[in-house]
Design an enzyme around this catalytic site. Sequence first.
Site, PDB file in Angstrom:
ATOM      1  CD  GLU A 243     -99.010  34.432  42.730  1.00  0.00           C
ATOM      2  OE1 GLU A 243     -97.896  33.898  42.862  1.00  0.00           O
ATOM      3  OE2 GLU A 243     -99.228  35.621  42.950  1.00  0.00           O
ATOM      4  CE  LYS A 245     -93.765  24.770  44.745  1.00  0.00           C
ATOM      5  NZ  LYS A 245     -92.528  24.535  44.045  1.00  0.00           N
ATOM      6  NE  ARG A 250     -88.516  33.266  44.802  1.00  0.00           N
ATOM      7  CZ  ARG A 250     -88.867  33.006  46.055  1.00  0.00           C
ATOM      8  NH1 ARG A 250     -88.728  31.805  46.552  1.00  0.00           N
ATOM      9  NH2 ARG A 250     -89.372  33.952  46.813  1.00  0.00           N
ATOM     10  NE  ARG A 265     -84.562  27.971  47.328  1.00  0.00           N
ATOM     11  CZ  ARG A 265     -85.695  27.365  47.559  1.00  0.00           C
ATOM     12  NH1 ARG A 265     -86.616  27.343  46.639  1.00  0.00           N
ATOM     13  NH2 ARG A 265     -85.906  26.765  48.686  1.00  0.00           N
ATOM     14  CD  GLU A 295     -89.359  29.008  40.308  1.00  0.00           C
ATOM     15  OE1 GLU A 295     -89.172  29.754  41.294  1.00  0.00           O
ATOM     16  OE2 GLU A 295     -89.075  27.806  40.318  1.00  0.00           O
ATOM     17  CG  PHE A 335     -94.054  34.893  42.234  1.00  0.00           C
ATOM     18  CD1 PHE A 335     -93.427  35.221  43.414  1.00  0.00           C
ATOM     19  CD2 PHE A 335     -93.540  33.860  41.455  1.00  0.00           C
ATOM     20  CE1 PHE A 335     -92.294  34.540  43.822  1.00  0.00           C
ATOM     21  CE2 PHE A 335     -92.395  33.174  41.860  1.00  0.00           C
ATOM     22  CZ  PHE A 335     -91.770  33.519  43.055  1.00  0.00           C
ATOM     23  NE  ARG A 412     -88.806  25.746  53.887  1.00  0.00           N
ATOM     24  CZ  ARG A 412     -88.755  25.610  52.565  1.00  0.00           C
ATOM     25  NH1 ARG A 412     -89.862  25.593  51.864  1.00  0.00           N
ATOM     26  NH2 ARG A 412     -87.610  25.492  51.934  1.00  0.00           N
ATOM     27  CE  LYS A 418     -93.109  23.151  49.888  1.00  0.00           C
ATOM     28  NZ  LYS A 418     -91.688  23.296  49.927  1.00  0.00           N
TER      29      LYS A 418
HETATM   30  P1  AMP Z   1     -90.356  24.683  47.289  1.00  0.00           P
HETATM   31  O1  AMP Z   1     -89.129  24.975  46.534  1.00  0.00           O
HETATM   32  O2  AMP Z   1     -90.916  23.336  47.003  1.00  0.00           O
HETATM   33  O3  AMP Z   1     -90.204  25.022  48.746  1.00  0.00           O
HETATM   34  O4  AMP Z   1     -91.479  25.675  46.752  1.00  0.00           O
HETATM   35  C1  AMP Z   1     -91.319  27.039  46.791  1.00  0.00           C
HETATM   36  C2  AMP Z   1     -90.682  27.537  45.510  1.00  0.00           C
HETATM   37  O5  AMP Z   1     -91.611  27.507  44.446  1.00  0.00           O
HETATM   38  C3  AMP Z   1     -90.279  28.964  45.584  1.00  0.00           C
HETATM   39  O6  AMP Z   1     -89.009  29.097  46.184  1.00  0.00           O
HETATM   40  C4  AMP Z   1     -90.245  29.386  44.128  1.00  0.00           C
HETATM   41  O7  AMP Z   1     -88.954  29.141  43.610  1.00  0.00           O
HETATM   42  C5  AMP Z   1     -91.215  28.436  43.452  1.00  0.00           C
HETATM   43  N1  AMP Z   1     -92.406  29.088  42.893  1.00  0.00           N
HETATM   44  C6  AMP Z   1     -92.940  28.779  41.707  1.00  0.00           C
HETATM   45  N2  AMP Z   1     -94.030  29.502  41.453  1.00  0.00           N
HETATM   46  C7  AMP Z   1     -94.222  30.319  42.521  1.00  0.00           C
HETATM   47  C8  AMP Z   1     -95.211  31.302  42.850  1.00  0.00           C
HETATM   48  N3  AMP Z   1     -96.230  31.595  42.047  1.00  0.00           N
HETATM   49  N4  AMP Z   1     -95.063  31.938  44.048  1.00  0.00           N
HETATM   50  C9  AMP Z   1     -94.044  31.644  44.882  1.00  0.00           C
HETATM   51  N5  AMP Z   1     -93.094  30.720  44.621  1.00  0.00           N
HETATM   52  C10 AMP Z   1     -93.181  30.052  43.443  1.00  0.00           C
END
Ligand code: AMP
Length: 598
Positions: A243, A245, A250, A265, A295, A335, A412, A418
């Site tokens: 999907e 990002k 969030r 979040r 998001e 999502f 996590r 990601k």
């Molecule tokens: P990170 O904040 O770098 O750990 O990346 C994860 C975050 O990406 C999640 O906490 C979401 O806020 C965001 N996110 C954006 N798009 C998506 C998606 N399609 N699925 C899950 N998380 C997403």
Amino acid sequence: MEFAALAAAFREIEAQSSRIRVTTRLAELFRSAPGDAGILPYLLQGQLGPPYAAPDLGLDEQRIALALATAARVPIAEIERLYDQQGDLGLVAESLLAPSSGPGPTVREVYDRLRLIAATVGIGSAVEKVRLLRDLLGRTGGDTARYLIRIVEGRLRLGVGDATVLDALSIVSAGNLSARPRIARAYGLCADLGVVADRLLSGGLSALDEIHPTPGRPVLPALAGRLPSASEVIRRLGPVIAEPKYDGLRLQAHKDGDRVWLFTRRLEEVTGAFPEIVGAVRGQVAAHQAILDGEAVGYEPRTGAFLPFQQTARRRRKYRIAELEASFPLRYYLFDLLLLDGQDLTSAPQRQRSGLLDSIVRSEPSAAIDVAPRVETDNPRELEVFVAEMLRRGLEGAVAKRPDAPYEAGTRGLHWVKLKREHGESLLDTFDLVVLGYDRGRGRRARLGIGSLLCGVYDPERDRFRTVSRVGSGLTDDEWLRLREMLDASATPARPSPVDSLVEPDVWVEPRYVLEVVAGEIIRSPRHTCGMENGQPGYALRFPRVSGFRFDRRPVDATTQAEVVELYRLQRARSTGDIFPTGYDAATGSTRPDRAER
Ligand code: AMP
């Protein structure tokens, strides 16, 4: 249990640096007061409820001092004098109020009284709050008064994180850490340690299976792990759902009939800040009850281009919402679906949850809600093309999800991974680091009073923050000054107890703020404690630079120690041209040692 017994435990915990001993002491505490299990986790963290619903007492320092002065029968000027001397109202209370000879209040009485103070509002409430606190203080003395005051001031800071409470509960229930995953899962689904502890102590482990997501009570969001390339993702996860990002906020949306709640979040309720999303949840989600994950991203209304995170974040305001709504409209990309009309979907596989999500969201042109598009693939090349396409569209990259994985609330792991920009030779990745302290700076920076920040990662296994870098660039003078002001407000006289550090900054601060930091490389370092194990050096970031402020993340959501260690391993493998661990079997993708040995 008497509050004095809890205060005695606080004192022991405060003086204890061994996490194992703290955990054992907490387990004893729960065992000795099963009837109070539902409130102990809150009080241990100096709160009066779960983070998303902990009421504020509404008492400032002045009024607390006034309640203390009347309880101790001394003039307020005397309190002020002692406070100037000791710098801690808790210690002042301890010195003025002698330990009481009669029975003191119970833990339950203290909790109920503090909740009553919080709930006292309206005309005359300020006087009434002081009276209620004075009566309570009058029944305590010695260190019992000290800890009561610290709770009231919101300054308990025993350093007992959620992970430590979860460990203690596992010890209570199984005698060891084997029950931890089951307890953590229940916690993930209700985000309320009080509920978990109460159920566990009254009904045992099986009672936790009755905890399900409920509208109005946030679920801990699932978090994404990190792998460096599309081929590594496919090799480790097999086929994935990919999907876009989105780099926004969030949001978890809850719907129960016409009632809608939005949680960040960090589990803060922000329903009032996003009226267009609330309206769209009512209008576009064809379900009576639902809990949705997604998001929200801001976009430029004329061109439709997505806005960067820092701009989207400006929408999280309390005032002038309508004005902002017009100039910074949001689109909420869904999502995941965790609850549908009474049915808990968190154990259902991702593919099924995604399918149900599609079936209940009515897509409408230019509406505030949309479902995030997705593709399913087991081809690394196809995944790479997808990531590149997302980057081209101004998104942050992609998230690859295991189609058969449940919703891992609060975890996590590699159920979601990601994939951001391709790293090429250098690492140039971003890390979410917790600020642990700062140096006052030399030369030009001495004028700002802040030079470099001491930053750390989180180690969820030990519930500790471990240092990984000093970071001294990336902000403007003005931003450095503002940051220093914020940090000064949470400065502590000594190293906070959940912090592991060999470096001694000029100023220690409570682990509270998360910054996004870009770094060029990870190196081994004897100075930093991240990943330091059995006398081996730790890990540090090279060429770090602050690239943003992540107030949307809690310190425990920061980059983990394990992520840094894994990225270091992959970085080395890249430079030697060997991206596969020893024992990797290309035919099966397995790294099982028995295969490697054959
Ligand atoms: P990170 O904040 O770098 O750990 O990346 C994860 C975050 O990406 C999640 O906490 C979401 O806020 C965001 N996110 C954006 N798009 C998506 C998606 N399609 N699925 C899950 N998380 C997403």
